[in-house]
Design a protein around this motif. Structure first.
Motif, short mmCIF file in Angstrom:
data_model
loop_
_atom_site.label_atom_id
_atom_site.label_comp_id
_atom_site.label_asym_id
_atom_site.label_seq_id
_atom_site.Cartn_x
_atom_site.Cartn_y
_atom_site.Cartn_z
N UNK A 14 0.84 -1.19 0.00
CA UNK A 14 0.00 0.00 0.00
C UNK A 14 0.88 1.25 0.00
N UNK A 15 0.38 2.32 -0.59
CA UNK A 15 1.08 3.60 -0.61
C UNK A 15 0.04 4.70 -0.60
N UNK A 16 0.41 5.89 -0.15
CA UNK A 16 -0.56 6.98 -0.10
C UNK A 16 -1.14 7.26 -1.49
N UNK A 17 -2.45 7.21 -1.57
CA UNK A 17 -3.12 7.47 -2.83
C UNK A 17 -3.46 6.24 -3.64
N UNK A 18 -3.10 5.05 -3.16
CA UNK A 18 -3.46 3.84 -3.90
C UNK A 18 -4.97 3.76 -4.03
N UNK A 19 -5.43 3.30 -5.17
CA UNK A 19 -6.87 3.23 -5.42
C UNK A 19 -7.31 1.87 -5.90
N UNK A 20 -8.58 1.78 -6.22
CA UNK A 20 -9.16 0.52 -6.64
C UNK A 20 -8.57 0.03 -7.96
N UNK A 21 -8.15 0.95 -8.83
CA UNK A 21 -7.66 0.55 -10.15
C UNK A 21 -6.46 -0.38 -10.05
N UNK A 22 -5.51 -0.04 -9.18
CA UNK A 22 -4.33 -0.89 -9.03
C UNK A 22 -4.71 -2.26 -8.49
N UNK A 23 -5.60 -2.27 -7.50
CA UNK A 23 -6.04 -3.54 -6.92
C UNK A 23 -6.84 -4.36 -7.92
N UNK A 24 -7.72 -3.70 -8.68
CA UNK A 24 -8.53 -4.42 -9.67
C UNK A 24 -7.67 -5.09 -10.72
N UNK A 25 -6.56 -4.43 -11.09
CA UNK A 25 -5.68 -5.03 -12.08
C UNK A 25 -5.15 -6.37 -11.63
N UNK A 26 -4.80 -6.48 -10.34
CA UNK A 26 -4.33 -7.75 -9.81
C UNK A 26 -5.47 -8.76 -9.69
N UNK A 27 -6.60 -8.31 -9.18
CA UNK A 27 -7.74 -9.21 -9.01
C UNK A 27 -8.13 -9.86 -10.33
N UNK A 28 -8.10 -9.08 -11.39
CA UNK A 28 -8.52 -9.58 -12.70
C UNK A 28 -7.42 -10.30 -13.46
N UNK A 29 -6.25 -10.41 -12.85
CA UNK A 29 -5.13 -11.09 -13.52
C UNK A 29 -5.13 -12.60 -13.31
#
Length: 334
Positions: free
Chosen positions: A215-230
């Protein structure tokens, strides 16, 4: 780690994976090289006063820079260890490995070799054997001597005269003779009372797909979604402090909820060098728990990553995987 009351190794299989320890110069810089068995035998012959167990040698294929280590290679390594003990008649194994991912491999093999009644030691070096001031023979000979004095069954990491628990340490320096250190992570996790037969070292494991996301300041759903959908099956979520994240970001929490609904096992660990995760201390942590994130307690990144690979690769039921994540299996939480 205690060396008391353990039978001395009499026949050690040395598994050479490559790494700096055996590298030699090439057109593009240092690269893994064959021929290490002869070099090892020569330097030991020059030290007749030093007592070490009998040893045999197997060169893994391909020889690699440990930056190229993969979970698939871990499976071949597990098979080589089992073959050495059960088919070749060895009572211990010494694995020569590059330092960059040595802590990952040693932690992963701690889980891959559960139940093995023999010691397995990982070592390597920061400088190639034969160069000025190299630590290669110091570590090889020291590891052999440690095995000859007797070590407990299970996986150990030996470097610069010190034995470390692979599920409690990490590479913390890119220089010097002592790059590894035990991390002062939280202890006290409850031990698993019994382990499923599928986790036994004799049982083959499937490859799992596990990712790590700091995690880092400003992390959002887009970064997480990319992994989830991989296509991942497990995720090590490196949280702030003792297990906090962007709990006021509804989209981020919704993505974690979606990961849980898809059967992805998400484990929270801390980014801090010391301490561990307690998801129920702060609201920002309890909200993560509320969307299905599991507590990794004081697990290191290497231990959490290797544990998820073993649990998911064993084909266990999802609920059983989630239960065992939060229990101590081989010293990662205690």
């Amino acid at each position: 780690m205690s060396r008391k009351n353990h039978a001395p190794a009499r026949q050690v299989m040395v598994l050479y994976t490559g790494g700096t320890i055996g590298m030699q110069a090439s057109e593009n810089g240092l690269a893994p090289a064959s021929g290490f068995e002869a070099r090892m035998a020569e330097q030991l012959a020059a030290l007749p006063e030093m007592v070490v167990p009998q040893w045999s040698f197997r060169e893994m294929s391909p020889l690699i820079d440990s930056a190229n280590m993969t979970p698939a290679y871990w499976q071949r390594l597990r098979e080589a260890v089992v073959d050495a003990i059960e088919a070749q008649g060895c009572d211990a194994v010494l694995i020569l490995h590059g330092t960059d991912t040595l802590a990952y491999s040693a932690a992963a093999m701690s889980f891959q070799l559960l139940g093995l009644n023999a010691p397995v030691v990982f070592t390597g070096s920061m400088l190639p054997a034969g160069v000025s001031d190299s630590d290669a023979w110091e570590n090889v000979n020291g590891a052999l001597q440690a095995l000859g004095q007797g070590l407990a069954a299970g996986v150990h990491l030996y470097f610069h005269g010190e034995l470390l628990e692979p599920t409690r340490c990490a590479k913390i320096r890119s220089f010097g003779r002592n790059p590894f250190a035990a991390l002062n992570r939280a202890r006290g996790g409850e031990a698993a009372s019994a382990l499923p037969a599928a986790l036994d070292y004799r049982q083959p494991k499937q490859l799992a797909n596990v990712a790590v996301l700091p995690l880092f300041p400003g992390i959002g759903a887009a970064q997480l979604d990319g992994l989830i959908d991989s296509g991942i099956q497990g995720l090590v979520l490196e949280c702030f402090g003792n297990g906090t994240g962007p709990s006021d970001n509804a989209d981020f929490l919704a993505s974690l909820q979606r990961a849980h609904q898809k059967g992805i096992v998400v484990v929270a660990i801390t980014q801090c060098h010391e301490g561990g995760v307690e998801l129920d201390v702060y609201e920002a942590g309890s909200r993560l728990r509320g969307v299905g994130v599991l507590s990794g307690g004081g697990m290191t990144r290497e231990a959490a990553f290797g544990k998820l690979h073993a649990l998911l690769g064993a084909g266990l039921d999802g609920n059983e995987v989630r239960r065992l994540v939060e229990l101590d299996v081989c010293g990662e939480l205690r």
